[in-house]
Design an enzyme around this catalytic site. Structure first.
Site, PDB file in Angstrom:
ATOM      1  CG  ASN A   7      -1.935   1.100   1.213  1.00  0.00           C
ATOM      2  OD1 ASN A   7      -1.632   2.234   0.882  1.00  0.00           O
ATOM      3  ND2 ASN A   7      -3.152   0.777   1.586  1.00  0.00           N
ATOM      4  CG  HIS A  10       0.798   6.050   4.950  1.00  0.00           C
ATOM      5  ND1 HIS A  10      -0.076   7.041   5.344  1.00  0.00           N
ATOM      6  CD2 HIS A  10       0.269   4.888   5.405  1.00  0.00           C
ATOM      7  CE1 HIS A  10      -1.077   6.503   6.030  1.00  0.00           C
ATOM      8  NE2 HIS A  10      -0.887   5.199   6.073  1.00  0.00           N
ATOM      9  CG  HIS A  47      -8.182   4.192   0.705  1.00  0.00           C
ATOM     10  ND1 HIS A  47      -8.383   4.030   2.064  1.00  0.00           N
ATOM     11  CD2 HIS A  47      -9.383   4.600   0.208  1.00  0.00           C
ATOM     12  CE1 HIS A  47      -9.634   4.324   2.366  1.00  0.00           C
ATOM     13  NE2 HIS A  47     -10.259   4.681   1.248  1.00  0.00           N
ATOM     14  NE  ARG A  49      -9.468   8.526   4.275  1.00  0.00           N
ATOM     15  CZ  ARG A  49      -9.784   7.768   5.334  1.00  0.00           C
ATOM     16  NH1 ARG A  49      -9.083   6.679   5.603  1.00  0.00           N
ATOM     17  NH2 ARG A  49     -10.778   8.096   6.118  1.00  0.00           N
ATOM     18  NE  ARG A  53      -7.862  11.246   5.712  1.00  0.00           N
ATOM     19  CZ  ARG A  53      -8.363  10.874   6.882  1.00  0.00           C
ATOM     20  NH1 ARG A  53      -7.638  10.129   7.701  1.00  0.00           N
ATOM     21  NH2 ARG A  53      -9.575  11.233   7.237  1.00  0.00           N
ATOM     22  CD  GLU A  74      -7.100  -0.363   0.962  1.00  0.00           C
ATOM     23  OE1 GLU A  74      -6.757  -1.411   1.535  1.00  0.00           O
ATOM     24  OE2 GLU A  74      -6.895   0.777   1.455  1.00  0.00           O
ATOM     25  CB  THR A 105      -9.311   1.864   7.539  1.00  0.00           C
ATOM     26  OG1 THR A 105      -9.226   2.530   6.273  1.00  0.00           O
ATOM     27  CG2 THR A 105     -10.595   1.054   7.582  1.00  0.00           C
ATOM     28  CD  GLU A 155      -7.093  -6.145   2.891  1.00  0.00           C
ATOM     29  OE1 GLU A 155      -6.383  -5.394   3.588  1.00  0.00           O
ATOM     30  OE2 GLU A 155      -7.275  -5.974   1.666  1.00  0.00           O
ATOM     31  CG  HIS A 196      -5.607  -1.876   9.624  1.00  0.00           C
ATOM     32  ND1 HIS A 196      -5.739  -0.765   8.814  1.00  0.00           N
ATOM     33  CD2 HIS A 196      -5.662  -1.417  10.886  1.00  0.00           C
ATOM     34  CE1 HIS A 196      -5.887   0.316   9.570  1.00  0.00           C
ATOM     35  NE2 HIS A 196      -5.847  -0.053  10.832  1.00  0.00           N
ATOM     36  CG  HIS A 219       2.400   3.366   8.774  1.00  0.00           C
ATOM     37  ND1 HIS A 219       3.274   3.117   9.817  1.00  0.00           N
ATOM     38  CD2 HIS A 219       2.229   4.709   8.726  1.00  0.00           C
ATOM     39  CE1 HIS A 219       3.592   4.253  10.384  1.00  0.00           C
ATOM     40  NE2 HIS A 219       2.986   5.240   9.752  1.00  0.00           N
TER      41      HIS A 219
END
Length: 247
Positions: A7, A10, A47, A49, A53, A74, A105, A155, A196, A219
């Protein structure tokens, strides 16, 4: 082989901290795609959003063009995002809940309360060749509801597992929840992914969870990349994951 989806949200979190509202800036998410794929990642997760953001609209289109492996998009289950997905045509979409006040999330999608809506979305995306997964808590009700929607993939939300990892008794409870959820989902014919809060310390704690196909990790890899670089950070995570036994 247990697959790794990286992912890259970030990467743009860092960029937006300095360049928000500007048409470019650093670090570059496209370079992150190239480096993680070259290091062996099996897919890229991003993702978009509703509040934009981190990932921006221009990013997701550029990411779609850059990805050579598999794009997991996502998104919230909204008309806006469904429209974007049908034009973007990622290989997969993962429906997630969104709360504009959350840092990231915070929990799984409440599928049981919106079966018909998610079923309609799954059918619409499936018509253009997009596989749909649902980000859910390891809860029997949500797994049963997922099967009713026609979504072929779940998931499992591993946040509680990650949060409890330092406490053996709590960790054992969360691992048992994940094991039961994976077995339940497999019995219903669902593909099982997880994500996550997974990091270099706790990833092997998931090895007792059966039937996992893919882990989506962001992350921790991006954080590690600050000190060792993105290629090495991706390679190190793949090495950690190599011992998972797939039946």
């Amino acid at each position: 082989m247990l697959k790794l989806g990286v992912n890259i949200d970030h990467v743009t979190t860092v960029r937006e901290a300095r360049y928000r509202g500007q048409p470019d800036g650093e670090p570059c998410p496209i370079e992150a795609v190239r480096l993680t794929e070259a290091a062996g990642a099996h897919g890229i997760t991003a993702h978009l959003r509703e509040d934009r953001r981190h990932i921006q609209d221009r990013d997701i289109w550029a990411i779609r063009d850059a990805v050579k492996t598999r794009l997991n998009f996502e998104m919230a289950n909204t008309d806006e995002m469904i429209n974007i997905a049908t034009r973007l045509k990622p290989e997969a979409v993962c429906l997630v809940p969104e709360n504009r006040n959350e840092v990231t999330t915070e929990g799984g999608l409440n599928v049981a309360n919106q079966v018909e809506s998610i079923k309609a979305t799954t059918e619409k995306l499936g018509q253009v060749g997009i596989e749909v997964s649902l980000f859910i808590d390891p809860d029997p009700e949500q797994i049963e509801a997922t099967a009713q929607t026609g979504s072929p993939v779940i998931e499992l939300h591993t946040g509680p597992f990650a949060d409890s990892y330092a406490h053996e008794s709590k960790r054992s409870i969360e691992i048992e929840r994940l094991i039961k959820a994976a077995e339940h989902a497999k019995g219903l014919g669902l593909i099982v992914n997880a994500g996550h809060g997974i990091n270099y310390e706790n990833v092997q704690g998931l090895f007792s969870v059966p039937h996992l196909k893919e882990l989506n990790i962001g992350h921790s890899i991006i954080s590690r990349a600050i000190t060792v670089g993105l290629s090495q950070a991706t390679s190190e995570m793949l090495t950690k994951m190599a011992g998972y036994d797939i039946e």
